[in-house]
Design an enzyme around this catalytic site. Structure first.
Site, short mmCIF file in Angstrom:
data_model
loop_
_atom_site.label_atom_id
_atom_site.label_comp_id
_atom_site.label_asym_id
_atom_site.label_seq_id
_atom_site.Cartn_x
_atom_site.Cartn_y
_atom_site.Cartn_z
N GLU A 76 23.06 55.07 -8.85
CA GLU A 76 21.83 54.60 -8.19
C GLU A 76 21.99 54.50 -6.68
O GLU A 76 21.10 54.88 -5.92
CB GLU A 76 21.43 53.22 -8.75
N ASP A 77 23.13 53.97 -6.20
CA ASP A 77 23.25 53.59 -4.80
C ASP A 77 24.18 54.46 -3.96
O ASP A 77 24.38 54.19 -2.78
CB ASP A 77 23.74 52.13 -4.70
#
Length: 706
Positions: A76-77
């Site tokens: 996700e990051d």
């Protein structure tokens, strides 16, 4: 931050055969991916995945779960991808990391419909692999432990979501320690004064009474020694939020609360559990109605224990839980016990529930929910239940949530029995259907051919299964009436744009709205599940566009700062022409209230948040929803005629629902889209003039405060 060696040592303590190289590789990869990223507190971001992995290691989970925790934010990051994680760590871990990423992206605290859709996705993820939820719960726990570095508004949002969803889910999974901590951390954010007050009273009580836990633990241990039973006795004070909730539920002050301490007795065998119960009851008087045997009737998440409350030292009530060591392990970790390791092998705990079986039981009743509202209600009821066990006349056990009625019992046996229920006997005595059932009662359901569910049953039923079945039956029964009403609503809406309702138009609209036929379309219109404006816009979008010369809704307010957003308050529903005032909200813009809205009392001491506003002069679009509370005669054609009156005033009905139905009248809330205050008065005057309208007033719902 926990080092890689510390983490490996933590895992190796319960799993000597752990794949240390796998853990080291995941640690190094996660640290490299998060390089240069920082948390709100200023700490390196990777401290968070390591803390989540440590929480799961304390729960003694398998290597795959620990590695997933270390990598759970990489997809996700960071620049990491699913394919790269799968290549380095295998498909199993990549699937788990991807599952956690998808859960993180769900907005579980959004609007009702969206929230229900997201709950469906959450349970779908759980059904694939429960470890995804375990990582997400540990992730939320660490975020709540470090929440003070967030903005106040974000703290409140996360705390409410934690209280409503994640704490309840942890409890439903049997992870009581996590539920207690999540609730208490959220309580500290949402009501810091209340929590501080509880803690102060605790401190004062300890000064007055001394170390009560030590004294009572000694008393119990003394009785067990006399009975020659070897067992471990643990005592604790209940968490501040647990005490606060009990005070709220029972409407008691702190000084009147009795069982604020809890004690656990942990032994080796089931036989010893009952021997301990006998020793405690011989020494202290048991409190009636406060005994539960979850050993003979376990909870669906595998929880087993005997609960009893006795009048202990100085007459104070004391809750005692009695269980074996294996039961205690499941009580501490719940469904997660399925993945627990010890000495390098998975623990074979006979009381641990198979997660596949558990999630199937959990979702069995939810799949029958036909719409978002039914599903959301059912899932929340299932997550918050505290069970009671009742018996059929043949001795079969029926588990039900606390507060359930004979009606819930009937639907738990079979939908057809619930639909035909006319009465019930509890312990051979005839009782009303709204009677709340208690643990151990025997229930007999009486049925009759031709009986159909009543609208009032929705207020009696407590389970999602019963409510869903009742609504389905009512919809079928009312279908013909809804189709007739829907046709009238469609005719008014089409007349409003100068078009005529035809079978062809309705069939086309049904197809475009993914409905099977025109009857389904009209039934949804009549039951207020579909808006007539949506139907018209589906066929004639160009006619629903606001005509030229009208003020755009986004420019309706004068006095806002450039770029400042606004929203009409749902509690008072102000319309153009009424005096208004704005209340500023961080992150929300300005909420517009009518100047006489009772909700403004809450902001009397916060004058810096008040904004002097006015409506833009000129013609406004008919998009401002106002709710009317009406009581009308229950006669053929009345509702259709009133809908026609509203259409004749060039107003659109956006929603309506019945709040009460009697033999001679209906009471309903009807939402109408209006231009301004004059338009509102014209519509109201037209309705008041009808002889079948007994009362009409503007409906203002203060429960809808922002």
């Amino acid at each position: 931050m926990t080092t890689v060696d510390d983490l490996i040592g933590l895992v190796r303590a319960y799993n000597p055969k752990t794949n240390a190289q796998l853990l080291a590789d995941a640690y190094a990869y996660g640290q490299a991916m998060h390089e240069g990223q920082y948390r709100h507190s200023g700490e390196p971001y990777f401290t968070h995945p390591v803390a989540v992995a440590s929480i799961l290691a304390e729960m003694q989970l398998d290597d795959a779960t620990i590695v997933t925790a270390l990598l759970h934010d990489t997809i996700e990051d960071t620049k990491s991808t699913y394919g790269e994680v799968a290549e380095k760590f295998g498909t199993e871990i990549a699937e788990l990391v991807d599952g956690v990423t998808k859960l993180t992206n769900l907005q579980l605290n959004s609007t009702e419909t969206k929230q229900a859709e997201n709950f469906r996705k959450l349970f779908m993820a759980m059904s694939k692999d429960m470890r995804v939820i375990l990582v997400k719960l540990a992730d939320r726990l660490h975020n709540m432990r470090t929440i003070k570095s967030m903005r106040p508004a974000k703290q409140a949002q996360k705390a409410r979501e934690t209280m409503d969803i994640f704490a309840a889910l942890a409890g439903r999974m049997g992870m009581q320690w996590m539920r207690d901590e999540l609730e208490d951390l959220a309580f500290e954010v949402l009501n810091p004064e209340g929590r501080t007050s509880i803690i102060r009273r605790f401190i004062k009580l300890q000064r007055e009474t001394g170390d009560v836990i030590h004294k009572i633990t000694g008393d119990i241990q003394h009785e067990l020694t006399k009975a020659r039973i070897k067992a471990q006795v643990l005592g604790r004070a209940k968490k501040p939020y647990s005490i606060w909730r009990k005070m709220e539920e029972k409407k008691l002050t702190f000084s009147r609360l009795s069982d604020i301490y809890g004690f656990r007795v942990i032994c080796e065998t089931e036989t010893e559990c009952y021997a301990i119960l006998g020793a405690i009851h011989q020494r202290w008087r048991a409190v009636p109605t406060r005994f539960k045997d979850y050993i003979s009737q376990p909870k669906s998440n595998g929880y087993r224990s005997i609960h009893t409350t006795v009048s202990g030292r100085d007459g104070k009530r004391v809750e005692v839980q009695i269980r074996t060591r294996q039961m205690h392990e499941v009580a501490e970790t719940g469904v997660a016990a399925h993945w627990s390791y010890r000495d390098g092998v998975r623990v074979q705990n006979p009381f641990a529930v198979d997660p596949v079986q558990w999630i199937a039981t959990m979702t069995e009743r939810l799949d029958s929910a036909e719409d978002h509202e039914d599903f959301l209600e059912a899932v929340k009821l299932e997550m918050y239940i505290d069970q009671v066990f009742c018996f059929t006349p043949k001795g079969d056990v029926v588990p039900l949530p606390r507060g359930a009625t004979p009606l819930d019992f009937a639907y738990a046996i079979h939908t057809s029995i619930g639909d035909r229920c006319v009465g019930a006997k509890v312990d051979a005595i005839r009782v009303p259907l709204w009677t709340r059932l208690k643990n151990g009662q025997s229930v007999e359901i009486m049925t009759a051919q031709g009986q159909r569910p009543q609208v009032t049953w929705l207020d009696i039923a407590a389970t999602g299964r019963a409510k869903t079945a009742i609504r389905r039956s009512l919809r079928e029964e009312d279908r013909a009436r809804y189709i007739k009403l829907g046709l009238e609503l469609a005719r008014v809406a089409f007349d409003h744009v100068g078009k005529r309702v035809s079978d062809r138009a309705l069939i086309t609209a049904a197809k475009r709205l993914d409905l099977p036929d025109s009857d389904a379309l009209l039934a949804r219109l009549g039951s207020a599940e579909l808006n007539a404006r949506q139907v018209v816009q589906t066929l004639y979008p160009e006619l629903v566009i606001q005509p030229g010369g009208e003020i755009e809704p986004s420019r309706a307010i004068v006095g806002l700062s450039p770029g400042q957003s606004f929203e009409r308050a749902a509690c008072c529903q102000p319309v153009p022409g009424e005096r208004i005032v704005g209340i500023t909200y961080r992150g929300k813009g300005v909420m517009i209230h009518a100047i006489d809205c009772p909700a403004l009392i809450d902001f009397e001491e916060e004058t810096d948040r008040w904004v002097d506003l006015t409506w833009h002069s000129g013609p406004h679009a008919a998009v401002h929803q106002v709710s009317f509370d009406m009581t009308i005669s229950n006669d053929a054609g009345v509702l259709g005629r009133l809908c026609t009156l509203i259409g004749e005033q060039k107003a659109n009905i956006s929603d309506l629902h019945f709040s009460d139905r009697k033999q001679d009248f209906y009471r309903l809330i009807i939402d109408v889209e209006l231009r301004d205050v004059e338009h509102m008065h014209a519509v109201r005057l037209a309705l008041e003039a009808d002889s079948d309208v007994a009362t009409i007033r503007r409906h203002r719902d203060l429960n809808q405060k922002p």
